[in-house]
Design a protein around this motif. Structure first.
Motif, PDB file in Angstrom:
ATOM      1  N   ASP A  39      -8.503  13.720  -0.109  1.00  0.00           N
ATOM      2  CA  ASP A  39      -8.168  13.320   1.504  1.00  0.00           C
ATOM      3  C   ASP A  39      -6.905  12.118   1.553  1.00  0.00           C
ATOM      4  O   ASP A  39      -7.693  11.742   2.496  1.00  0.00           O
ATOM      5  N   PHE A  40      -7.471  11.298   0.035  1.00  0.00           N
ATOM      6  CA  PHE A  40      -6.842   9.964   0.083  1.00  0.00           C
ATOM      7  C   PHE A  40      -5.716  10.085  -0.629  1.00  0.00           C
ATOM      8  O   PHE A  40      -5.003  10.629  -1.179  1.00  0.00           O
ATOM      9  N   TYR A  41      -4.927   8.464  -0.010  1.00  0.00           N
ATOM     10  CA  TYR A  41      -3.729   7.916  -0.751  1.00  0.00           C
ATOM     11  C   TYR A  41      -4.336   7.107  -1.399  1.00  0.00           C
ATOM     12  O   TYR A  41      -4.599   6.152  -1.025  1.00  0.00           O
ATOM     13  N   GLU A  42      -4.684   6.770  -2.772  1.00  0.00           N
ATOM     14  CA  GLU A  42      -4.774   5.948  -3.651  1.00  0.00           C
ATOM     15  C   GLU A  42      -4.069   4.846  -3.611  1.00  0.00           C
ATOM     16  O   GLU A  42      -2.831   5.148  -4.252  1.00  0.00           O
ATOM     17  N   LEU A  43      -4.353   3.379  -3.565  1.00  0.00           N
ATOM     18  CA  LEU A  43      -3.618   2.584  -4.501  1.00  0.00           C
ATOM     19  C   LEU A  43      -4.732   1.688  -5.473  1.00  0.00           C
ATOM     20  O   LEU A  43      -5.943   2.031  -5.025  1.00  0.00           O
ATOM     21  N   PHE A  44      -4.204   1.525  -6.638  1.00  0.00           N
ATOM     22  CA  PHE A  44      -5.247   0.623  -7.979  1.00  0.00           C
ATOM     23  C   PHE A  44      -4.520  -0.309  -8.161  1.00  0.00           C
ATOM     24  O   PHE A  44      -2.973  -0.903  -8.004  1.00  0.00           O
ATOM     25  N   HIS A  45      -4.984  -1.444  -8.656  1.00  0.00           N
ATOM     26  CA  HIS A  45      -4.838  -2.859  -9.626  1.00  0.00           C
ATOM     27  C   HIS A  45      -4.412  -3.592  -8.326  1.00  0.00           C
ATOM     28  O   HIS A  45      -4.631  -3.866  -7.322  1.00  0.00           O
ATOM     29  N   GLN A  46      -2.659  -4.132  -9.022  1.00  0.00           N
ATOM     30  CA  GLN A  46      -2.306  -4.976  -7.974  1.00  0.00           C
ATOM     31  C   GLN A  46      -1.923  -3.975  -6.942  1.00  0.00           C
ATOM     32  O   GLN A  46      -1.856  -4.982  -5.536  1.00  0.00           O
ATOM     33  N   ASP A  47      -1.935  -3.602  -6.718  1.00  0.00           N
ATOM     34  CA  ASP A  47      -1.167  -2.292  -5.610  1.00  0.00           C
ATOM     35  C   ASP A  47      -1.989  -2.626  -4.067  1.00  0.00           C
ATOM     36  O   ASP A  47      -2.186  -3.025  -3.309  1.00  0.00           O
ATOM     37  N   ALA A  48      -3.963  -2.119  -4.762  1.00  0.00           N
ATOM     38  CA  ALA A  48      -4.370  -2.579  -3.578  1.00  0.00           C
ATOM     39  C   ALA A  48      -5.307  -3.463  -3.622  1.00  0.00           C
ATOM     40  O   ALA A  48      -5.351  -3.793  -2.242  1.00  0.00           O
TER      41      ALA A  48
END
Length: 122
Positions: A39-48
């Motif tokens: 149910d989520f769009y995730e962003l990781f690392h530098q994008d987060a």
């Protein structure tokens, strides 16, 4: 006396999902990657980190990938359009990766595909 390292010792220890994310991210390094997980769009690392600053949302850490704590930020899929609009208005380009497959089968995350780009007007 030093011993020879075997391949397993030097191979990155990422989860299959993170390997897929990193592969897609490598194809679009200058874009923020919205990666659908449930149910989520995730962003990781530098994008987060970047998205948390631009959108004034909390950066979180959980789990580990390749021995390092994972920085991440997720936005609910039903509110993603608002976040995307704000990012594009700020001049960001966003890549969106949707999941395919049957969530009930538990194999969705490894069957993601490239879907769309949101680009700022030039």
């Amino acid at each position: 006396m030093p011993t020879a390292m075997n391949k397993q010792d030097i191979t990155p220890k990422h989860t299959p999902m993170m390997l897929q994310y990193l592969g897609i991210k490598a194809q679009h390094p200058d874009m923020l990657l919205f990666y659908r997980m449930g149910d989520f769009y995730e962003l990781f690392h530098q994008d987060a980190e970047r998205a948390s600053k631009l959108l004034d949302i909390t950066l979180t850490q959980r789990g580990a990938s390749n021995g390092n704590r994972s920085r991440w930020r997720g936005v609910p899929y039903h509110a993603a359009e608002q976040y995307l609009a704000r990012l594009v208005k700020l001049g960001e380009s966003v890549a969106i990766c949707e999941q395919i497959g049957d969530p009930a089968a538990g194999k969705v995350r490894l069957n993601a595909k490239w879907c769309a780009l949101s680009l700022p007007a030039r």
